[in-house]
Design a protein around this motif. Structure first.
Motif, PDB file in Angstrom:
ATOM      1  N   LYS A  90      16.129  80.836 -69.794  1.00 45.50           N
ATOM      2  CA  LYS A  90      15.468  82.145 -69.736  1.00 45.50           C
ATOM      3  C   LYS A  90      16.347  83.112 -68.952  1.00 45.50           C
ATOM      4  CE  LYS A  90      10.828  80.671 -70.562  1.00 45.50           C
ATOM      5  NZ  LYS A  90       9.545  80.231 -70.031  1.00 45.50           N
ATOM      6  N   GLY A  91      16.403  84.353 -69.400  1.00 41.18           N
ATOM      7  CA  GLY A  91      17.212  85.353 -68.695  1.00 41.18           C
ATOM      8  C   GLY A  91      18.581  85.536 -69.325  1.00 41.18           C
ATOM      9  N   TYR A  92      18.892  84.728 -70.348  1.00 35.95           N
ATOM     10  CA  TYR A  92      20.223  84.793 -70.961  1.00 35.95           C
ATOM     11  C   TYR A  92      20.178  85.224 -72.432  1.00 35.95           C
ATOM     12  CZ  TYR A  92      22.322  82.958 -66.742  1.00 35.95           C
ATOM     13  OH  TYR A  92      22.764  82.825 -65.445  1.00 35.95           O
ATOM     14  N   SER A  93      19.167  86.030 -72.772  1.00 37.70           N
ATOM     15  CA  SER A  93      19.063  86.527 -74.156  1.00 37.70           C
ATOM     16  C   SER A  93      20.304  87.318 -74.537  1.00 37.70           C
ATOM     17  CB  SER A  93      17.870  87.481 -74.285  1.00 37.70           C
ATOM     18  OG  SER A  93      16.687  86.781 -74.064  1.00 37.70           O
ATOM     19  N   LEU A  94      20.603  87.288 -75.817  1.00 36.29           N
ATOM     20  CA  LEU A  94      21.734  88.056 -76.341  1.00 36.29           C
ATOM     21  C   LEU A  94      21.237  89.421 -76.809  1.00 36.29           C
ATOM     22  CD1 LEU A  94      23.296  84.946 -78.014  1.00 36.29           C
ATOM     23  CD2 LEU A  94      24.372  86.294 -76.197  1.00 36.29           C
ATOM     24  N   ASP A  95      22.154  90.246 -77.252  1.00 40.08           N
ATOM     25  CA  ASP A  95      21.856  91.604 -77.717  1.00 40.08           C
ATOM     26  C   ASP A  95      20.761  91.567 -78.791  1.00 40.08           C
ATOM     27  OD1 ASP A  95      21.922  94.037 -79.164  1.00 40.08           O
ATOM     28  OD2 ASP A  95      24.059  94.320 -78.745  1.00 40.08           O
ATOM     29  N   PRO A  96      19.593  92.221 -78.563  1.00 46.44           N
ATOM     30  CA  PRO A  96      18.470  92.145 -79.522  1.00 46.44           C
ATOM     31  C   PRO A  96      18.856  92.605 -80.918  1.00 46.44           C
ATOM     32  CG  PRO A  96      17.822  93.286 -77.490  1.00 46.44           C
ATOM     33  CD  PRO A  96      19.301  93.039 -77.388  1.00 46.44           C
ATOM     34  N   GLU A  97      19.774  93.574 -81.008  1.00 43.12           N
ATOM     35  CA  GLU A  97      20.175  94.068 -82.331  1.00 43.12           C
ATOM     36  C   GLU A  97      20.955  92.977 -83.082  1.00 43.12           C
ATOM     37  OE1 GLU A  97      22.920  97.399 -82.267  1.00 43.12           O
ATOM     38  OE2 GLU A  97      21.763  98.362 -83.874  1.00 43.12           O
ATOM     39  N   VAL A  98      21.838  92.279 -82.358  1.00 46.06           N
ATOM     40  CA  VAL A  98      22.605  91.200 -82.990  1.00 46.06           C
ATOM     41  C   VAL A  98      21.667  90.073 -83.414  1.00 46.06           C
ATOM     42  CG1 VAL A  98      24.391  89.445 -82.614  1.00 46.06           C
ATOM     43  CG2 VAL A  98      24.716  91.783 -81.728  1.00 46.06           C
ATOM     44  N   VAL A  99      20.678  89.776 -82.567  1.00 39.45           N
ATOM     45  CA  VAL A  99      19.690  88.739 -82.911  1.00 39.45           C
ATOM     46  C   VAL A  99      18.944  89.141 -84.187  1.00 39.45           C
ATOM     47  CG1 VAL A  99      17.555  87.631 -82.144  1.00 39.45           C
ATOM     48  CG2 VAL A  99      19.467  87.936 -80.528  1.00 39.45           C
ATOM     49  N   LYS A 100      18.561  90.408 -84.259  1.00 42.24           N
ATOM     50  CA  LYS A 100      17.826  90.914 -85.430  1.00 42.24           C
ATOM     51  C   LYS A 100      18.679  90.809 -86.704  1.00 42.24           C
ATOM     52  CE  LYS A 100      17.226  95.262 -86.302  1.00 42.24           C
ATOM     53  NZ  LYS A 100      17.036  96.692 -85.956  1.00 42.24           N
ATOM     54  N   TRP A 101      19.958  91.216 -86.596  1.00 41.95           N
ATOM     55  CA  TRP A 101      20.866  91.137 -87.749  1.00 41.95           C
ATOM     56  C   TRP A 101      21.054  89.687 -88.197  1.00 41.95           C
ATOM     57  CZ3 TRP A 101      25.359  94.569 -85.426  1.00 41.95           C
ATOM     58  CH2 TRP A 101      24.985  95.926 -85.473  1.00 41.95           C
ATOM     59  N   THR A 102      21.207  88.792 -87.209  1.00 34.92           N
ATOM     60  CA  THR A 102      21.423  87.381 -87.542  1.00 34.92           C
ATOM     61  C   THR A 102      20.208  86.824 -88.293  1.00 34.92           C
ATOM     62  OG1 THR A 102      22.711  87.162 -85.508  1.00 34.92           O
ATOM     63  CG2 THR A 102      22.030  85.128 -86.592  1.00 34.92           C
ATOM     64  N   LYS A 103      19.036  87.164 -87.786  1.00 33.52           N
ATOM     65  CA  LYS A 103      17.773  86.725 -88.422  1.00 33.52           C
ATOM     66  C   LYS A 103      17.713  87.215 -89.870  1.00 33.52           C
ATOM     67  CE  LYS A 103      13.010  86.538 -86.777  1.00 33.52           C
ATOM     68  NZ  LYS A 103      12.119  87.000 -85.685  1.00 33.52           N
ATOM     69  N   LYS A 104      18.052  88.464 -90.047  1.00 37.40           N
ATOM     70  CA  LYS A 104      18.047  89.075 -91.385  1.00 37.40           C
ATOM     71  C   LYS A 104      19.100  88.395 -92.282  1.00 37.40           C
ATOM     72  CE  LYS A 104      17.573  92.891 -94.237  1.00 37.40           C
ATOM     73  NZ  LYS A 104      18.585  92.603 -95.262  1.00 37.40           N
ATOM     74  N   ASN A 105      20.297  88.172 -91.746  1.00 38.74           N
ATOM     75  CA  ASN A 105      21.340  87.480 -92.524  1.00 38.74           C
ATOM     76  C   ASN A 105      20.845  86.106 -92.970  1.00 38.74           C
ATOM     77  OD1 ASN A 105      23.132  89.581 -91.978  1.00 38.74           O
ATOM     78  ND2 ASN A 105      24.229  88.488 -90.354  1.00 38.74           N
ATOM     79  N   CYS A 106      20.222  85.349 -92.053  1.00 40.77           N
ATOM     80  CA  CYS A 106      19.717  84.018 -92.386  1.00 40.77           C
ATOM     81  C   CYS A 106      18.654  84.130 -93.470  1.00 40.77           C
ATOM     82  CB  CYS A 106      19.113  83.337 -91.144  1.00 40.77           C
ATOM     83  SG  CYS A 106      20.358  82.730 -89.995  1.00 40.77           S
ATOM     84  N   SER A 107      17.746  85.044 -93.264  1.00 43.05           N
ATOM     85  CA  SER A 107      16.639  85.205 -94.199  1.00 43.05           C
ATOM     86  C   SER A 107      17.151  85.617 -95.585  1.00 43.05           C
ATOM     87  CB  SER A 107      15.668  86.214 -93.590  1.00 43.05           C
ATOM     88  OG  SER A 107      15.017  86.945 -94.574  1.00 43.05           O
ATOM     89  N   ASP A 108      18.151  86.481 -95.657  1.00 45.91           N
ATOM     90  CA  ASP A 108      18.742  86.892 -96.946  1.00 45.91           C
ATOM     91  C   ASP A 108      19.294  85.695 -97.703  1.00 45.91           C
ATOM     92  OD1 ASP A 108      18.169  89.498 -96.373  1.00 45.91           O
ATOM     93  OD2 ASP A 108      20.238  90.102 -95.939  1.00 45.91           O
ATOM     94  N   ASN A 109      19.770  84.688 -96.942  1.00 40.70           N
ATOM     95  CA  ASN A 109      20.341  83.487 -97.569  1.00 40.70           C
ATOM     96  C   ASN A 109      19.332  82.352 -97.692  1.00 40.70           C
ATOM     97  OD1 ASN A 109      23.102  84.261 -98.047  1.00 40.70           O
ATOM     98  ND2 ASN A 109      23.409  84.209 -95.824  1.00 40.70           N
ATOM     99  N   GLY A 110      18.080  82.622 -97.288  1.00 41.72           N
ATOM    100  CA  GLY A 110      17.059  81.574 -97.333  1.00 41.72           C
ATOM    101  C   GLY A 110      17.270  80.510 -96.270  1.00 41.72           C
ATOM    102  N   MET A 111      17.907  80.869 -95.193  1.00 40.45           N
ATOM    103  CA  MET A 111      18.190  79.902 -94.127  1.00 40.45           C
ATOM    104  C   MET A 111      17.325  80.177 -92.892  1.00 40.45           C
ATOM    105  SD  MET A 111      20.425  77.827 -95.318  1.00 40.45           S
ATOM    106  CE  MET A 111      20.609  77.952 -97.111  1.00 40.45           C
ATOM    107  N   GLU A 112      17.430  79.273 -91.933  1.00 43.05           N
ATOM    108  CA  GLU A 112      16.594  79.367 -90.730  1.00 43.05           C
ATOM    109  C   GLU A 112      17.356  79.906 -89.528  1.00 43.05           C
ATOM    110  OE1 GLU A 112      14.903  75.573 -89.960  1.00 43.05           O
ATOM    111  OE2 GLU A 112      13.799  75.568 -91.867  1.00 43.05           O
ATOM    112  N   PHE A 113      16.641  80.663 -88.740  1.00 47.04           N
ATOM    113  CA  PHE A 113      17.189  81.148 -87.465  1.00 47.04           C
ATOM    114  C   PHE A 113      16.211  80.759 -86.359  1.00 47.04           C
ATOM    115  CE2 PHE A 113      17.276  84.497 -84.154  1.00 47.04           C
ATOM    116  CZ  PHE A 113      18.560  84.273 -83.697  1.00 47.04           C
ATOM    117  N   ALA A 114      16.726  80.233 -85.255  1.00 44.16           N
ATOM    118  CA  ALA A 114      15.830  79.802 -84.175  1.00 44.16           C
ATOM    119  C   ALA A 114      16.476  80.023 -82.821  1.00 44.16           C
ATOM    120  CB  ALA A 114      15.496  78.320 -84.347  1.00 44.16           C
ATOM    121  N   VAL A 115      15.638  80.395 -81.860  1.00 39.67           N
ATOM    122  CA  VAL A 115      16.087  80.524 -80.465  1.00 39.67           C
ATOM    123  C   VAL A 115      15.203  79.628 -79.610  1.00 39.67           C
ATOM    124  CG1 VAL A 115      16.436  82.094 -78.514  1.00 39.67           C
ATOM    125  CG2 VAL A 115      16.745  82.927 -80.862  1.00 39.67           C
ATOM    126  N   THR A 116      15.831  78.914 -78.676  1.00 35.67           N
ATOM    127  CA  THR A 116      15.046  78.045 -77.790  1.00 35.67           C
ATOM    128  C   THR A 116      15.555  78.164 -76.368  1.00 35.67           C
ATOM    129  OG1 THR A 116      14.451  75.758 -77.271  1.00 35.67           O
ATOM    130  CG2 THR A 116      16.579  76.091 -78.294  1.00 35.67           C
TER     131      THR A 116
END
Lengths: 339, 339, 339
Positions: C209-235
């Motif tokens: 906790k406290g080490y999140s990455l740039d929210p915009e990059v996270v959003k783009w990555t999620k969208k890229n994964c979703s466009d390819n039918g793949m999974e994105f996860a943060v833990t």
């Protein structure tokens, strides 16, 4: 050029190369000098990169290596490891293993210079170079370190072959300690002792008490001389070694006590060295020689190591020898890195 | 390229080259610009090394010289003399004689840049460059020093020939002092005065009291103008020189009192210069000119030396002139170092 | 090489290039690796100069870019902008507009590296690079900045294609935060997330906790994964992401609070990061993967980010990936700057 028998070899000291390999290198250097910009050699390292790691700065060494790479068609990269985050006992960073492994993927060879104040004790620079050599698949070339300076030794020998003839057997060289304000490394003079003794010269060393050189290098030199049936001598008399010498190599070097408490004490060295005002190479002493040449690896500390009269005199071959750095380094790079 | 009549010549100021040699250089630079990567010029310095000694750092000058060497097939070495151990009045080290002698064995030419804070008084940089030239057998090129900046002068002239036509005879240039926070050297403006007057222009200089330029340079400029039947004028009026000018060259330079007590006083210079807020080149003053172009050796101190409106306006030729540095330096290197 | 469809394009992040352009670059890099010194590629940038602006020093990045230029027949200039007098809010100097305009006249491309301590807040490096890109007519290439590191991302992808096969679709990569003493930038891991998700991989990120990455990059990555039918996860679980992963990319990065009060607080970052001793990639965790490879952009902080056992183990592909930097950078330069 086709791959030579020396392809892939490190050059940490000429003592680790055979006499035949040393001669082969000198002969190629002499040919490269004659045909300086000939197409025969101007594409030998085309598009290849040679990395130059300067732990200690040096204008001369950098110039001669970078020009050597350029004249072979390649490129020398001037790198200062202070901008690398290398792992040390006390700080996080990259290991030499990782750094060397990656560099071997990029470069055709790696030159390393590490002297006096960048190490905590004599021998550490040599150890570091050997660590790079252990992990790196490309040739490692010493660009001067605490123990050896192989390219300077080759340049010296090339100069003596030019001025004394190609067979140096039986000629005599004096390495005379010079006082001065620089607290210089042992590397150049030690390399000279080794290569001159390999090539059949009588080797003399003169220095004040307290300025002995590395006992292992002294032992090797003695053995080299003896293998060739030549003489090796050490004296603490300022004039003794000059008599009959064909070459006088006058150079300041640090005392036996230069390192203590984990560091190099330059100020102490300079203070101590400046007291030995007799230890200067001058015309009076040169008159004792066999019409000897004056040799020095440069930069010269005029007025301390040698008088202006000798350094700029007719028997001074220092500029020729400095030029030779270029040619021998081209030869070393071509032999170990090309093909 | 075959060896030119200029082979081996130093370039310390264009005042020491004949008018014919200046024109020859400009014409070659113009041809090199037209045929930028043509094989005709891309091997002129193949495998050759040009040394660049930066006593003072400079990104622009380094870029333009290093790119020039690259485009001629050679290599420019960026060297910082601070890592050399040169002999000074107070410290041991190598003499300029030794350093220059050795470099002449390695390089095809040597560029030197030395300005303001690296010298103790105006003229010392020029003296040092001439000492290198004395001992070096290769051409020495000033890359800007306290007195002159010959490559900037050539780049300026190449720009004026492009925008005003190749015959500059009778055209008028104003060198207008600009206030600002940089305490700049005299070298660029003095070189511009010299080369413009050689090429037949009327030369004007405008500056506040206390900002006179080198009297010897002023004298030479006057003589150059007079030889060509042109006018030379100096004024302390901020607007007077603009009238009818075809070129306005607005640039900050240090005062007559910048050096005292053995050093350059930058902070004093800046404080003093910033008070002359009228001394900015702006549209209002440019309207007084003969549809004049704005010239400057860059980097521009916008808001002080010149307004954004003028510096980025349609009559600004500063980017063209900066580009010309590359072409004239290629021409100088080809003429003095190739063959 | 003829001009490619990418001629003149900037590379600030691979997210701004199409998937086809990314694949085209990787395929050319793979071909260049196979034919490393072939004449097919060794004259692509002949006599051309590539400028490398290092606001932050870096030995590896400098080596790989300068060697890339050399292997294409060109020349890389290592430049430190600290010697430029650039205008800032508080000091006189040159504008980025002027600097970029002139450089475009000299160079075929401009690389820029700007990280952590050279900026006052996250995003400023990216903004500066985009300002250069706005004014410069030559391609701008990020050599790592606060947000992105496109050449590292391409090198990573080239390594995964070699070791997992050219179709990465459906493969899984874990980006695991590693503790350590370096307070590293987000750029490498963010670029990896973007390019891996573009190429069809499942993307996981694990960090305390406290080490999140740039929210915009996270959003783009999620969208890229979703466009390819793949999974994105943060833990935030140290072990969770390892299960079934084909690639583990373990790397330290700074916390969300690294910048405050107008600067980067490295000491705080290091102190905080060193507490998370569980966050090391070790053999135990690697056993949870699908026989996963260990990936890292180097330099590796061994003992913190990863154990020696893993970093030097059989599944470590870090040296291959470091080598790839050279090949992908050659491909990028050839595609955007040649012709």
């Amino acid at each position: 050029m086709a791959k030579s028998n020396l392809y892939g070899r490190d050059l940490i000291t000429t003592q680790e190369w055979s006499k035949e390999e040393i001669i082969q290198t000198l002969e190629l250097a002499e040919e490269m000098q004659k045909k300086r910009f000939s197409p025969e050699f101007s594409n030998v390292l085309n598009n290849r990169s040679f990395f130059m790691f300067f732990y200690n700065p040096s204008v001369r060494t950098r110039q001669s290596f970078e020009v050597a790479a350029t004249e072979l068609g390649g490129h020398g990269l001037f790198l200062e490891p202070k901008t690398m985050r290398l792992k040390t006992a006390t700080s996080a960073g990259e290991t030499v293993e990782d750094a060397a492994n990656v560099m071997a993927r990029y470069a055709c060879g790696l030159g390393i210079r590490i002297l006096e104040d960048k190490i905590a004790d004599y021998g550490e620079g040599d150890a570091l170079i050997r660590e790079y050599a252990k992990y790196s698949e490309i040739p490692i070339v010493s660009m001067a370190h605490d123990k050896f300076h192989p390219c300077q030794g080759l340049a010296d020998a090339m100069g003596y072959r030019k001025h004394l003839g190609k067979d140096l057997k039986g000629k005599t060289i004096l390495h005379a300690w010079g006082h001065g304000a620089l607290g210089r490394s042992h590397c150049s003079v030690q390399e000279s002792m080794l290569i001159c003794s390999r090539l059949g010269m009588n080797v003399r060393v003169a220095h004040p008490k307290g300025y002995s050189l590395d006992p292992e290098v002294v032992k090797w030199t003695k053995k080299n001389c003896s293998d060739n049936g030549m003489e090796f001598a050490v004296t603490n008399d300022v004039e003794e070694g000059y008599e009959g010498a064909e070459i006088v190599y006058s150079r300041n070097w640090m005392s036996e006590k230069a390192y203590h408490g984990g560091e190099f004490h330059k100020a102490e060295e300079v203070e101590k060295a400046l007291k030995f005002t007799d230890w200067i190479c001058d015309e009076k002493k040169m008159k004792l020689t066999n019409n000897g040449f004056f040799s020095h690896p440069m930069p010269v500390d005029r007025g301390h190591e040698v008088t202006d009269e000798v350094a700029s005199g007719k028997r001074s071959i220092i500029i020729d020898i400095a030029e030779n750095r270029l040619h021998v380094q081209k030869a070393v790079m071509a032999l170990t890195m090309a093909g």
